[in-house]
Design an enzyme around this catalytic site. Structure first.
Site: not given
Ligand code: NAD
Length: 368
Positions: A134, A219
């Site tokens: 999401k 949420y």
């Molecule tokens: P994060 O920054 O920790 O991780 C993102 C990943 O994407 C990194 O490994 C990064 O290297 C990679 N990536 C690939 N291409 C990229 C680019 N062009 N720029 C930046 N990063 C790039 O983020 P996250 O917290 O893991 O969030 C990722 C997704 O998961 C988002 O859509 C977020 O909304 C979702 N999320 C959902 C929940 C949940 O509880 N459902 C919780 C956290 C995050």
């Protein structure tokens, strides 16, 4: 190392029970106690990708078999941690080749929001089921394109709405459906945290598609629909900013929004990147209430209703989610609250309407 995995056997699909077989398009799969095991590649090995992978260690019906990442050193670490062979590792340039990989049934896209659209469509075109985090996309138009692409490619699209499988949440939904709260007339959803590093992608509109609303406000948006049990017909919203340096044009810090529902209920919600410990749902009907705080964090969720405490046990959300998504994708199981792409498009239509309402100050009619 012996593990639950050692109970899994690889067997021919021909030995599966008929209802399973009818939904299974793979000739060779793993099964656990008669149920097929979903083999998943995670795309995006960041914070949440790591959390999902760790949670999947306890799954019986889902197994991490591949990775897609732009960082070779991360791939190496994951290969060691999760025993992933070289042939199941991809980067963002070559992952379309996953099409020819029989070890992977589905790809879980866990990258910054604005990348989901193209990545999901590429996975669909490679013929694999998709689970997408999401918000599924950054607006309803892109979301609908993703739904259409998956339909055309004949693959399923699910969204990481982990609360749809959370036991206390499902108990409140059961009570509502049983009429225990009477006629539902009010929902309040408060979601927020204080965001840190101003340089992170969540504060870059190009990658996030917006601000707190996309990330955490969703949420309350999604929650208002599964708690009230209806889809809104109008939206109003107001935006406030206390830090214009950190929250640039198009990156919202705080938005209050209101929904009206066809049955007469109203919702009053707050989404913010400026306050910690804001995580509360409150549902009120003519005969009773449910109150959850925390309501959507990683848990344990806590809550009570007019009948007393909610006592359903906490299980790691992502473990339950992946077990259930395995059944949805491979066995055609219907979840109590939908988690498919169409469900996500409804939330994206509401996000579009909320942003429009903040810009125009008008009450925006919506039709989901
Ligand atoms: P994060 O920054 O920790 O991780 C993102 C990943 O994407 C990194 O490994 C990064 O290297 C990679 N990536 C690939 N291409 C990229 C680019 N062009 N720029 C930046 N990063 C790039 O983020 P996250 O917290 O893991 O969030 C990722 C997704 O998961 C988002 O859509 C977020 O909304 C979702 N999320 C959902 C929940 C949940 O509880 N459902 C919780 C956290 C995050």
């Amino acid at each position: 190392m012996p593990s639950r995995r050692s109970f899994l056997q690889t067997i021919a699909a021909a030995t599966l029970p008929l209802p399973v077989l009818s939904n299974l398009s793979y000739c060779n799969t793993q099964v656990h106690e008669g149920e097929p095991v979903l083999r998943v590649a995670i795309m995006g090995l960041g914070g949440y990708g790591n959390m999902v992978a760790r949670a999947m260690k306890d799954c019986k019906l889902a197994k991490l078999t591949g990775v897609i990442s732009g960082t070779p050193s991360k791939i190496k670490t994951w290969q060691q941690e999760y025993n992933i062979p070289d042939k199941n590792c991809y980067n963002y340039e070559n992952f379309d080749a996953i099409k020819n990989n029989p070890d992977i049934d589905a790809v879980y896209v866990i990258t910054p929001n604005a990348l989901h659209h193209d990545q999901v469509i590429r996975v669909a075109n490679a013929g694999k089921h998709v689970i997408c985090e999401k918000p599924m996309a950054i607006n309803a138009k892109e979301g609908q394109e993703m739904v259409d692409a998956c339909r055309k490619a004949n693959v399923k699209l699910l969204v990481g709405y982990r609360m749809h499988f959370e036991a206390k949440t499902l108990e409140v939904i059961r009570m509502r459906n049983a009429g225990e709260f009477g006629k539902i007339l009010f929902f309040q959803g408060l979601c927020g945290f204080e965001i840190g590093d101003p340089k992170q992608w969540r504060l870059n509109k190009e990658l996030s598609g917006g601000g707190s609303l996309m990330d955490i406000g969703i949420y309350a948006i999604n929650g208002s629909r599964y708690m009230v049990g209806e889809d809104p017909v109008w939206v109003t919203a107001e935006e406030t900013k206390t830090n214009h340096e950190k929250f640039k044009e198009g990156v919202d810090e705080t938005i209050q929004f209101q929904f009206g529902f066809p049955g007469g209920a109203v919702a009053s919600c707050l989404s913010t990147y400026a306050m910690n410990n804001l995580d509360k749902f409150f549902l009120n009907g003519t005969n009773g209430f449910a109150e959850m705080q925390p309501s959507t964090n990683y848990g344990p969720i806590q809550g009570r209703t007019h009948k007393g405490e909610l006592t359903q046990p906490h299980i790691t959300h992502q473990t339950v989610q992946m077990e259930e998504m395995s059944r949805i994708l491979l066995q055609g199981k219907k979840p109590i609250v939908p988690v498919d792409g169409e469900e996500a498009v409804k939330d994206l239509k509401l996000i579009d309407a909320i942003y429009l309402a903040t810009q125009t100050g008008k009450k925006i009619p919506v039709s989901l």
